[in-house]
Design an enzyme around this catalytic site. Structure first.
Site, PDB file in Angstrom:
ATOM      1  N   TYR A 106      61.435   2.647  46.679  1.00  0.00           N
ATOM      2  CA  TYR A 106      62.455   1.743  46.129  1.00  0.00           C
ATOM      3  C   TYR A 106      62.840   0.688  47.163  1.00  0.00           C
ATOM      4  CZ  TYR A 106      66.757   0.419  43.614  1.00  0.00           C
ATOM      5  OH  TYR A 106      67.743  -0.268  42.953  1.00  0.00           O
TER       6      TYR A 106
ATOM      7  N   LYS B 117      62.289  -3.357  46.912  1.00  0.00           N
ATOM      8  CA  LYS B 117      63.431  -4.283  46.850  1.00  0.00           C
ATOM      9  C   LYS B 117      63.407  -5.285  48.013  1.00  0.00           C
ATOM     10  CE  LYS B 117      65.292  -2.754  43.024  1.00  0.00           C
ATOM     11  NZ  LYS B 117      65.306  -3.595  41.822  1.00  0.00           N
TER      12      LYS B 117
ATOM     13  N   THR C 178      75.681   2.853  36.293  1.00  0.00           N
ATOM     14  CA  THR C 178      74.761   2.694  35.151  1.00  0.00           C
ATOM     15  C   THR C 178      74.021   4.020  34.946  1.00  0.00           C
ATOM     16  OG1 THR C 178      72.788   2.130  36.423  1.00  0.00           O
ATOM     17  CG2 THR C 178      74.281   0.304  35.896  1.00  0.00           C
TER      18      THR C 178
HETATM   19  P1  NAI Z   1      69.040   1.391  33.941  1.00  0.00           P
HETATM   20  O1  NAI Z   1      68.167   2.586  34.086  1.00  0.00           O
HETATM   21  O2  NAI Z   1      70.324   1.505  33.215  1.00  0.00           O
HETATM   22  O3  NAI Z   1      68.203   0.197  33.262  1.00  0.00           O
HETATM   23  C1  NAI Z   1      66.907  -0.103  33.645  1.00  0.00           C
HETATM   24  C2  NAI Z   1      66.137  -0.557  32.417  1.00  0.00           C
HETATM   25  O4  NAI Z   1      64.815  -0.938  32.830  1.00  0.00           O
HETATM   26  C3  NAI Z   1      65.975   0.544  31.369  1.00  0.00           C
HETATM   27  O5  NAI Z   1      66.361   0.074  30.084  1.00  0.00           O
HETATM   28  C4  NAI Z   1      64.482   0.863  31.417  1.00  0.00           C
HETATM   29  O6  NAI Z   1      63.947   1.287  30.159  1.00  0.00           O
HETATM   30  C5  NAI Z   1      63.904  -0.457  31.869  1.00  0.00           C
HETATM   31  N1  NAI Z   1      62.565  -0.298  32.438  1.00  0.00           N
HETATM   32  C6  NAI Z   1      62.118   0.661  33.274  1.00  0.00           C
HETATM   33  N2  NAI Z   1      60.814   0.485  33.527  1.00  0.00           N
HETATM   34  C7  NAI Z   1      60.444  -0.630  32.858  1.00  0.00           C
HETATM   35  C8  NAI Z   1      59.213  -1.329  32.715  1.00  0.00           C
HETATM   36  N3  NAI Z   1      58.082  -0.903  33.325  1.00  0.00           N
HETATM   37  N4  NAI Z   1      59.184  -2.444  31.953  1.00  0.00           N
HETATM   38  C9  NAI Z   1      60.294  -2.877  31.311  1.00  0.00           C
HETATM   39  N5  NAI Z   1      61.476  -2.235  31.377  1.00  0.00           N
HETATM   40  C10 NAI Z   1      61.547  -1.132  32.152  1.00  0.00           C
HETATM   41  O7  NAI Z   1      69.259   0.861  35.422  1.00  0.00           O
HETATM   42  P2  NAI Z   1      70.217  -0.248  36.067  1.00  0.00           P
HETATM   43  O8  NAI Z   1      71.063   0.441  37.054  1.00  0.00           O
HETATM   44  O9  NAI Z   1      70.794  -1.106  35.050  1.00  0.00           O
HETATM   45  O10 NAI Z   1      69.123  -1.056  36.906  1.00  0.00           O
HETATM   46  C11 NAI Z   1      68.691  -2.352  36.599  1.00  0.00           C
HETATM   47  C12 NAI Z   1      68.152  -2.986  37.860  1.00  0.00           C
HETATM   48  O11 NAI Z   1      69.213  -3.057  38.815  1.00  0.00           O
HETATM   49  C13 NAI Z   1      67.012  -2.231  38.532  1.00  0.00           C
HETATM   50  O12 NAI Z   1      66.055  -3.143  39.017  1.00  0.00           O
HETATM   51  C14 NAI Z   1      67.713  -1.548  39.694  1.00  0.00           C
HETATM   52  O13 NAI Z   1      66.851  -1.281  40.741  1.00  0.00           O
HETATM   53  C15 NAI Z   1      68.745  -2.597  40.052  1.00  0.00           C
HETATM   54  N6  NAI Z   1      69.852  -2.109  40.829  1.00  0.00           N
HETATM   55  C16 NAI Z   1      70.643  -1.101  40.335  1.00  0.00           C
HETATM   56  C17 NAI Z   1      71.680  -0.616  41.099  1.00  0.00           C
HETATM   57  C18 NAI Z   1      72.568   0.500  40.630  1.00  0.00           C
HETATM   58  O14 NAI Z   1      73.293   1.050  41.468  1.00  0.00           O
HETATM   59  N7  NAI Z   1      72.581   0.855  39.363  1.00  0.00           N
HETATM   60  C19 NAI Z   1      71.961  -1.170  42.440  1.00  0.00           C
HETATM   61  C20 NAI Z   1      71.077  -2.242  42.840  1.00  0.00           C
HETATM   62  C21 NAI Z   1      70.068  -2.680  42.052  1.00  0.00           C
END
Ligand code: NAI
Length: 254
Positions: free
Chosen positions: A157, A161, A192
């Protein structure tokens, strides 16, 4: 707050979490939104929420690891709405929580494939489209605080990133004079489903410990990230490109 009336936004991974909230925020500000995800039910639920609030959206199933699918995403946005003004490349997975010495190589590759190659696969057709249209466009990539510092047991990860920030800066340089701005957001820990699946919000002890890593001693909300993404897309940020914008409650100030 700027208006996005008569603009078009595409958001990957918008069937959940930060992506869903950002898609809704784009729509609330007046953009037509292409919601994409591998999770069809989640994506359709996002569209339903936008339509219920009087906004315009449609869903397309897109796996960001497939370059044909990300090209189709841009083609569908242009066919449906005529252009692509804003792209939020957000889809991501957490990957294994294990030290480098025990990290399975295939698992490591799959995190890189979604979280880094997936962003590249999206940027390529998005920027190509934005370069052809009047007014250019804005790309925002979802990196993380873990694009700037390490975190134990998360090497796949963290490497992905960090890579997203390198990709963001390079595309910003390439597009300095094309009218396309390219930036990233670096969220702290945001409440989330991703954190729930990683056991962080479901375990009170771990939650407390993670909250304490932020100067504000709390987790962030998806809305706080969505607002930052929309600011980067807005004309208010017209001289901002190649930036890694922290939305992290002071995590990186330690
Ligand atoms: P989440 O799990 O709620 O949403 C992620 C979404 O991406 C899901 O709907 C999933 O189905 C979709 N997904 C996964 N693999 C995929 C693929 N191959 N193609 C298309 N869609 C795909 O997670 P969240 O927390 O909303 O994360 C969103 C972004 O934010 C990610 O890139 C994560 O790394 C980043 N992020 C999240 C943080 C957190 O603390 N939640 C902190 C920093 C960054």
């Amino acid at each position: 707050m700027g208006s996005f009336t008569d603009t078009v936004a595409a958001v990957t991974g918008s069937g959940s979490g930060i992506g869903r909230t950002t898609a809704i925020e784009f729509a609330d500000r007046g953009a037509s939104v292409l919601v994409t995800d591998v999770d069809v039910d989640g994506g359709e639920e996002t569209v339903a929420q936008i339509e219920d609030a009087g906004g315009e959206a449609r869903f397309l199933e897109v796996d960001v690891t497939d370059p044909d699918a990300t090209q189709e995403m841009v083609d569908v946005a242009v066919e449906a709405y005529g252009r692509l003004d804003y792209a939020f490349n957000n889809a991501g997975i957490g990957g294994a929580q294990t030290p480098v010495t025990e990290y399975d190589s295939d698992d490591w590759r799959s995190v890189i494939d979604v979280n880094l190659v997936g962003v590249f696969n999206c940027m390529k057709p998005e920027i190509a489209q934005m370069q052809t249209q009047d007014g250019g466009g804005v790309v925002v990539n979802n990196s993380s605080i873990l694009g700037q510092v390490g975190f134990e047991a998360s090497s796949g990860y963290v490497a992905a990133k960090h890579g997203v920030l390198g990709l963001t800066k390079t595309a910003a340089l390439e597009n300095g004079e094309t009218g396309v701005r390219v930036n990233a957001v670096c969220p702290g820990f945001i409440e989330t489903p991703l954190l729930e699946s990683g056991g962080i919000t479901s375990d009170p002890e771990m939650r407390k410990q993670i909250e304490g890593l932020h100067a504000m001693n709390r987790l962030g909300t998806p809305q706080e990230v969505a607002d930052a993404v929309c600011w980067l897309c807005d004309d208010e940020a017209s001289f901002v490109t190649g930036e890694a914008l922290g939305v992290e409650g002071g995590y990186l100030s330690r």
